[in-house]
Design a protein around this motif. Sequence first.
Motif, mmCIF file in Angstrom:
data_model
loop_
_atom_site.group_PDB
_atom_site.id
_atom_site.type_symbol
_atom_site.label_atom_id
_atom_site.label_comp_id
_atom_site.label_asym_id
_atom_site.label_seq_id
_atom_site.Cartn_x
_atom_site.Cartn_y
_atom_site.Cartn_z
ATOM 1 N N UNK A 121 37.165 76.219 71.702
ATOM 2 C CA UNK A 121 36.859 74.937 72.335
ATOM 3 C C UNK A 121 37.321 74.902 73.783
ATOM 4 N N UNK A 122 38.545 75.361 74.022
ATOM 5 C CA UNK A 122 39.074 75.373 75.385
ATOM 6 C C UNK A 122 38.313 76.354 76.274
ATOM 7 N N UNK A 123 38.014 77.542 75.736
ATOM 8 C CA UNK A 123 37.320 78.554 76.530
ATOM 9 C C UNK A 123 35.901 78.106 76.860
ATOM 10 N N UNK A 124 35.209 77.545 75.873
ATOM 11 C CA UNK A 124 33.851 77.058 76.121
ATOM 12 C C UNK A 124 33.836 75.908 77.105
ATOM 13 N N UNK A 161 21.161 76.813 82.391
ATOM 14 C CA UNK A 161 22.113 77.488 81.510
ATOM 15 C C UNK A 161 22.048 76.805 80.151
ATOM 16 N N UNK A 162 22.220 77.599 79.102
ATOM 17 C CA UNK A 162 22.114 77.106 77.733
ATOM 18 C C UNK A 162 23.360 77.510 76.952
ATOM 19 N N UNK A 195 18.174 83.604 82.641
ATOM 20 C CA UNK A 195 19.220 82.606 82.869
ATOM 21 C C UNK A 195 20.249 82.685 81.738
ATOM 22 N N UNK A 196 21.480 82.256 81.997
ATOM 23 C CA UNK A 196 22.528 82.404 80.983
ATOM 24 C C UNK A 196 22.238 81.629 79.700
ATOM 25 N N UNK A 197 22.308 82.334 78.586
ATOM 26 C CA UNK A 197 22.256 81.724 77.253
ATOM 27 C C UNK A 197 23.560 82.120 76.573
ATOM 28 N N UNK A 198 24.480 81.182 76.491
ATOM 29 C CA UNK A 198 25.855 81.477 76.087
ATOM 30 C C UNK A 198 26.045 81.167 74.610
ATOM 31 N N UNK A 238 18.906 87.315 72.008
ATOM 32 C CA UNK A 238 18.787 85.871 71.812
ATOM 33 C C UNK A 238 19.832 85.157 72.655
ATOM 34 N N UNK A 239 20.958 85.823 72.869
ATOM 35 C CA UNK A 239 21.973 85.347 73.804
ATOM 36 C C UNK A 239 22.235 86.461 74.813
ATOM 37 N N UNK A 240 22.652 86.094 76.012
ATOM 38 C CA UNK A 240 23.001 87.115 77.008
ATOM 39 C C UNK A 240 24.388 86.881 77.595
ATOM 40 N N UNK A 241 25.176 86.059 76.902
ATOM 41 C CA UNK A 241 26.578 85.826 77.265
ATOM 42 C C UNK A 241 27.296 85.407 75.987
#
Length: 318
Positions: A100-103, A210-211, A278-281, A301-304
């Motif tokens: 939670x904190x990191x996100x 960004x997603x 574009x970033x998909x986290x 499907x994600x790139x981060x």
Amino acid sequence: MSKKQQHDSQKLDDAARAGWLYYVGGKTQDEIAKMLNISRQSAQRLVALSMSEGLVKVRLEHPIARCMELAKAIKERFGLQFCDVVPAITEDPNSTLGLGQAGAAVIERTLRSETPKTIAFGTGRVLRACADELSLLHCPQHKIVSLVGNIANNGEATRYDVAVHIADRVKAQHYPMPLPVIANSEAEKHVLHQQSHVARIHALAKEADITFVGIGNLGSTSPLHVDGFIDDEEMAYLSEVGAAGEIISWIYNREGAIVDCKINKRVTSSELSLSNSKPVVGIASGMNKRDAILGALRSKLINALITNETTAAALLEN
């Protein structure tokens, strides 16, 4: 690097870990001493050092060496735009503590941009934890877009709606997805998607700067099964065809390919794009989600990724 510099660097690493355990993990100094195999007095000094050096505010500001090494290895192996790895502060292999904190830290960096941005969000417990950690901001220049429907099977609002919560905390424009998560039929889904306001939301989601998405596992504990979207017969079929995880209710296999199943034909969520520039986290951790995270990484499907060190180490074993 001299021996003294190495010693000082290691001491800061230890202080950062002790600070994380104390302020984020809620561990006592006795527990920290046991976990780090040091005396209680040493644990007390490390916690104090983490504060005096400014390593700990509300979130950890000092990157721990092992976490950095794991993040670098995952980034390189899967060709990610970035990877953040947080310390594992519990023996629970499925813990999400600290995500939670990191996100929230990554989300806030995006929100603090003066340039207007469209930010898309999935849903789930971990993303809701990220939302709860956000500072109260004033960001009317940004658009917050939901990727997934906000109505459960029984007609209630979904319990872990993220976009509306974030938009309320940061005073941004909000574009909810006023749809059931899963339509009753494929025909109903097409009718719903043809509505002009729904089409506009899908268009906004597609163009998001960004997603952020959660990554769900499949099985008896899967939210899709617990909430009644997948029955036992469908779960058995998904197991047979190698289904591994879900992102915004789209079900995919161990290689990240979308599974040909009834659920996917009725999902109302925005379509997932492979190899998005574009970033998909993806924000997820846990050994119960290892295959789901791997599938999402393999297929782009994600790139981060934001995860913890236990999960990161497991991902690199495959």
